[in-house]
Design a protein around this motif. Sequence first.
Motif, PDB file in Angstrom:
ATOM      1  N   SER A  89       0.804  -1.806   0.058  1.00 12.32           N
ATOM      2  CA  SER A  89      -0.068  -0.142  -0.096  1.00 12.32           C
ATOM      3  C   SER A  89       0.754   0.806  -0.123  1.00 12.32           C
ATOM      4  CB  SER A  89      -1.112   0.136   1.189  1.00 12.32           C
ATOM      5  OG  SER A  89       0.142   0.091   2.613  1.00 12.32           O
ATOM      6  N   VAL A  91       3.177   4.228  -1.471  1.00 12.14           N
ATOM      7  CA  VAL A  91       3.772   4.746  -2.866  1.00 12.14           C
ATOM      8  C   VAL A  91       5.202   5.079  -2.408  1.00 12.14           C
ATOM      9  CG1 VAL A  91       4.150   6.354  -3.791  1.00 12.14           C
ATOM     10  CG2 VAL A  91       1.939   5.895  -3.350  1.00 12.14           C
ATOM     11  N   ASP A 139      -8.540   5.789  -4.525  1.00  9.89           N
ATOM     12  CA  ASP A 139      -8.713   7.082  -5.908  1.00  9.89           C
ATOM     13  C   ASP A 139      -7.566   8.100  -6.307  1.00  9.89           C
ATOM     14  OD1 ASP A 139      -7.050   8.510  -3.581  1.00  9.89           O
ATOM     15  OD2 ASP A 139      -8.131  10.151  -3.012  1.00  9.89           O
ATOM     16  N   SER A 191     -10.374   7.933  -0.243  1.00  8.92           N
ATOM     17  CA  SER A 191      -8.971   8.454   0.245  1.00  8.92           C
ATOM     18  C   SER A 191      -8.243   8.608   0.576  1.00  8.92           C
ATOM     19  CB  SER A 191      -9.383   9.994  -0.238  1.00  8.92           C
ATOM     20  OG  SER A 191     -10.179  10.155   1.681  1.00  8.92           O
ATOM     21  N   ASN A 192      -6.813   9.396   1.833  1.00 14.70           N
ATOM     22  CA  ASN A 192      -6.106   9.208   2.390  1.00 14.70           C
ATOM     23  C   ASN A 192      -6.850   8.878   3.855  1.00 14.70           C
ATOM     24  OD1 ASN A 192      -4.642  10.888   0.113  1.00 14.70           O
ATOM     25  ND2 ASN A 192      -2.613  10.477   1.511  1.00 14.70           N
ATOM     26  N   GLU A 201       5.499   4.675   8.442  1.00 15.60           N
ATOM     27  CA  GLU A 201       5.891   4.982   7.446  1.00 15.60           C
ATOM     28  C   GLU A 201       4.951   6.381   6.692  1.00 15.60           C
ATOM     29  OE1 GLU A 201       6.565   1.673   4.606  1.00 15.60           O
ATOM     30  OE2 GLU A 201       4.090   1.184   4.596  1.00 15.60           O
ATOM     31  N   LEU A 203       2.497   9.206   6.123  1.00 19.28           N
ATOM     32  CA  LEU A 203       2.811  10.973   6.655  1.00 19.28           C
ATOM     33  C   LEU A 203       2.323  10.834   8.114  1.00 19.28           C
ATOM     34  CD1 LEU A 203       3.300  13.999   6.065  1.00 19.28           C
ATOM     35  CD2 LEU A 203       0.998  14.243   5.884  1.00 19.28           C
ATOM     36  N   VAL A 206       4.220   9.365  10.395  1.00 21.88           N
ATOM     37  CA  VAL A 206       5.460   9.555  10.447  1.00 21.88           C
ATOM     38  C   VAL A 206       5.620  10.861  11.220  1.00 21.88           C
ATOM     39  CG1 VAL A 206       7.422  10.878   8.754  1.00 21.88           C
ATOM     40  CG2 VAL A 206       6.586   8.407   8.373  1.00 21.88           C
ATOM     41  N   PRO A 218      10.685  14.959   7.893  1.00 21.52           N
ATOM     42  CA  PRO A 218      10.379  15.528   6.389  1.00 21.52           C
ATOM     43  C   PRO A 218       9.191  15.802   5.531  1.00 21.52           C
ATOM     44  CG  PRO A 218      10.116  12.977   7.035  1.00 21.52           C
ATOM     45  CD  PRO A 218      10.096  13.982   8.797  1.00 21.52           C
ATOM     46  N   VAL A 219       9.325  17.003   5.263  1.00 22.84           N
ATOM     47  CA  VAL A 219       8.371  17.211   4.512  1.00 22.84           C
ATOM     48  C   VAL A 219       8.217  17.308   2.950  1.00 22.84           C
ATOM     49  CG1 VAL A 219       6.520  19.156   4.125  1.00 22.84           C
ATOM     50  CG2 VAL A 219       7.055  18.656   5.822  1.00 22.84           C
ATOM     51  N   TYR A 220       8.024  16.279   1.678  1.00 20.29           N
ATOM     52  CA  TYR A 220       8.692  16.252   0.361  1.00 20.29           C
ATOM     53  C   TYR A 220       8.484  16.802  -0.023  1.00 20.29           C
ATOM     54  CZ  TYR A 220       8.214  11.039   1.658  1.00 20.29           C
ATOM     55  OH  TYR A 220       8.248   9.994   2.114  1.00 20.29           O
ATOM     56  N   TRP A 229      -8.205  13.904   3.860  1.00 21.54           N
ATOM     57  CA  TRP A 229      -8.202  13.161   4.620  1.00 21.54           C
ATOM     58  C   TRP A 229      -9.325  12.244   5.384  1.00 21.54           C
ATOM     59  CZ3 TRP A 229      -3.664  11.082   5.553  1.00 21.54           C
ATOM     60  CH2 TRP A 229      -2.833  11.922   5.203  1.00 21.54           C
ATOM     61  N   ARG A 295       9.192  13.444  -3.659  1.00 19.75           N
ATOM     62  CA  ARG A 295       8.969  12.168  -4.355  1.00 19.75           C
ATOM     63  C   ARG A 295       8.960  11.983  -5.642  1.00 19.75           C
ATOM     64  NH1 ARG A 295       3.425   9.263  -2.461  1.00 19.75           N
ATOM     65  NH2 ARG A 295       4.409   8.958  -0.628  1.00 19.75           N
TER      66      ARG A 295
HETATM   67  O1  DAU Z   1      -4.784   8.168  -1.368  1.00 18.19           O
HETATM   68  C1  DAU Z   1      -5.176   6.880  -1.136  1.00 18.19           C
HETATM   69  C2  DAU Z   1      -3.923   6.704  -0.541  1.00 18.19           C
HETATM   70  O2  DAU Z   1      -3.166   7.189   0.146  1.00 18.19           O
HETATM   71  C3  DAU Z   1      -3.622   4.967  -0.374  1.00 18.19           C
HETATM   72  O3  DAU Z   1      -4.461   4.508  -1.904  1.00 18.19           O
HETATM   73  C4  DAU Z   1      -2.059   4.235  -0.362  1.00 18.19           C
HETATM   74  O4  DAU Z   1      -2.519   3.337   0.330  1.00 18.19           O
HETATM   75  C5  DAU Z   1      -2.067   5.479   0.995  1.00 18.19           C
HETATM   76  O5  DAU Z   1      -0.779   5.205   1.486  1.00 18.19           O
HETATM   77  C6  DAU Z   1      -1.745   6.766   0.869  1.00 18.19           C
HETATM   78  O6  DAU Z   1      -0.901   6.972  -0.141  1.00 18.19           O
HETATM   79  P1  DAU Z   1      -0.248   8.755  -0.139  1.00 18.19           P
HETATM   80  O7  DAU Z   1       1.328   9.143  -0.851  1.00 18.19           O
HETATM   81  O8  DAU Z   1      -0.937  10.166  -0.423  1.00 18.19           O
HETATM   82  O9  DAU Z   1       0.357   8.457   1.466  1.00 18.19           O
HETATM   83  P2  DAU Z   1       1.249   8.890   2.218  1.00 18.19           P
HETATM   84  O10 DAU Z   1       1.333   8.850   4.135  1.00 18.19           O
HETATM   85  O11 DAU Z   1       2.886   8.152   1.783  1.00 18.19           O
HETATM   86  O12 DAU Z   1       1.972  10.452   2.062  1.00 18.19           O
HETATM   87  C7  DAU Z   1       0.720  11.456   2.091  1.00 18.19           C
HETATM   88  C8  DAU Z   1       1.580  13.064   1.653  1.00 18.19           C
HETATM   89  O13 DAU Z   1       2.553  13.538   2.903  1.00 18.19           O
HETATM   90  C9  DAU Z   1       1.833  13.842   0.267  1.00 18.19           C
HETATM   91  O14 DAU Z   1       1.905  14.141  -0.371  1.00 18.19           O
HETATM   92  C10 DAU Z   1       3.805  12.759   0.263  1.00 18.19           C
HETATM   93  C11 DAU Z   1       3.888  13.534   1.565  1.00 18.19           C
HETATM   94  N1  DAU Z   1       4.806  12.424   2.425  1.00 18.19           N
HETATM   95  C12 DAU Z   1       4.914  11.650   2.868  1.00 18.19           C
HETATM   96  C13 DAU Z   1       5.970  11.191   3.911  1.00 18.19           C
HETATM   97  C14 DAU Z   1       5.898   9.351   4.713  1.00 18.19           C
HETATM   98  C15 DAU Z   1       6.075  13.881   3.402  1.00 18.19           C
HETATM   99  O15 DAU Z   1       5.618  14.998   2.814  1.00 18.19           O
HETATM  100  N2  DAU Z   1       6.452  13.212   3.958  1.00 18.19           N
HETATM  101  C16 DAU Z   1       6.972  11.746   4.108  1.00 18.19           C
HETATM  102  O16 DAU Z   1       7.639  11.842   5.209  1.00 18.19           O
END
Ligand code: DAU
Length: 356
Positions: A89, A91, A139, A191-192, A201, A203, A206, A218-220, A229, A295
């Motif tokens: 799951s 990315v 989504d 959605s998220n 792992e 956002l 973390v 860490p903010v990407y 959300w 990313r």
């Molecule tokens: O939209 C639904 C999706 O949401 C699900 O299908 C996925 O399984 C789920 O992991 C999630 O995907 P995201 O890539 O949106 O989630 P993530 O928490 O990895 O990242 C959320 C946002 O935050 C994304 O724009 C990347 C950013 N990010 C993420 C991490 C881990 C950061 O800025 N810093 C970070 O350390």
Amino acid sequence: MNKSSIKIVVTGGAGFIGSALIRMIINNTEHKVLNIDKLTYAGHLESLESVADSNRYQFEEVDICNAEKIKRIFNEFGPNAIMHLAAESHVDRSIDGSAEFIKTNINGTHTLLEEARQYWQGLKGDRKENFRFLHVSTDEVYGELGDTGFFTEETPYDPRSPYSSSKASSDHLVRAWHHTYGLPVLITNCSNNYGPYQFPEKLIPVVILKALQGEKIPVYGTGENVRDWLYVDDHARALLKVVEEGTPGETYNIGGHNEKQNIEVVHTICDTLNELVPKEDGETYRNQISFVTDRPGHDFRYAIDASKIEKELGWIPDETFKTGINATIKWYLDNMDWVEAVTDKNYNLERLGIKA
Ligand code: DAU
Ligand code: NAD
């Protein structure tokens, strides 16, 4: 469907959303659940301790790619419904290595569909009529949005990461099994999610944990990317509603109308921690924020139009982002033993998703 007491196979029930779903089903219904999970780095039976002793809950450590074991389980347990959540799951992990995503998300879904089809074709009468296969998707299959607009169930597919393209492939397989064989499937695209028991792992966990550990948050990129959300228990309620009341062949988008820039989410968490666990030196947690390499292929904005499930099935979220994020932060503060239990093996603190 007879909603009083049914048998449900949940795949991926030791993961974040699957465990919330099982806790909700066991605590709030009379249904029986058989959880099939391979227990990857993301699957933890610790998340199910509160329901593990229920006589309506069983667990089998099985890979969804194993057709023989899936066949045995379906025939022995005799499910009325399958709720399919098992997946790779994350990315960032899909960018570093896509093979497991193809195996589990595409081949695993194919195996489940084939076994479900054979099992369902052997059922008779009401049991056949009322059988359901719910495929839980994302989504992200719709690609990204600009500053405006929403994903509806009619938005064309445009997946852009190895993760989202593997989920899109699985959605297409599920629709094909409905169209070709008549398997009574339902698809949800959500959605998220955030909330308790999310592996650290993604956002939100973390940020909470890095902040508390005094590390850089860490903010990407610029932090301006937008996610929509939804509190995980609201998603779990929606999934059960779709299985019990949804129309076979239909797709339902699920979201909480909580669009936020990532940096807003990070600021909210830092400010809440400032109140709940102020630092001894009086500094704000915001000072730990660090803008890091973006990313690769980072989708800009997701936003869900959930009006179909709201109108047709009467589902709306209980939590606002404010109530949900407060509950989540407090849960992590109170459950550091869970964090330690799930992170002491295979936990990679290094930045994921930059090998592209
Ligand atoms: O939209 C639904 C999706 O949401 C699900 O299908 C996925 O399984 C789920 O992991 C999630 O995907 P995201 O890539 O949106 O989630 P993530 O928490 O990895 O990242 C959320 C946002 O935050 C994304 O724009 C990347 C950013 N990010 C993420 C991490 C881990 C950061 O800025 N810093 C970070 O350390
Ligand atoms: P997760 O990574 O927390 O959990 C996945 C679970 O699947 C784990 O318990 C893992 O052990 C299990 N699993 C992985 N491969 C397996 C295999 N081959 N056989 C059996 N079990 C296997 O994921 P999650 O966040 O709970 O997501 C659950 C589902 O919801 C996924 O299908 C995901 O695509 C979808 N989804 C997630 C979100 C989100 O924000 N987390 C949003 C929308 C949709």
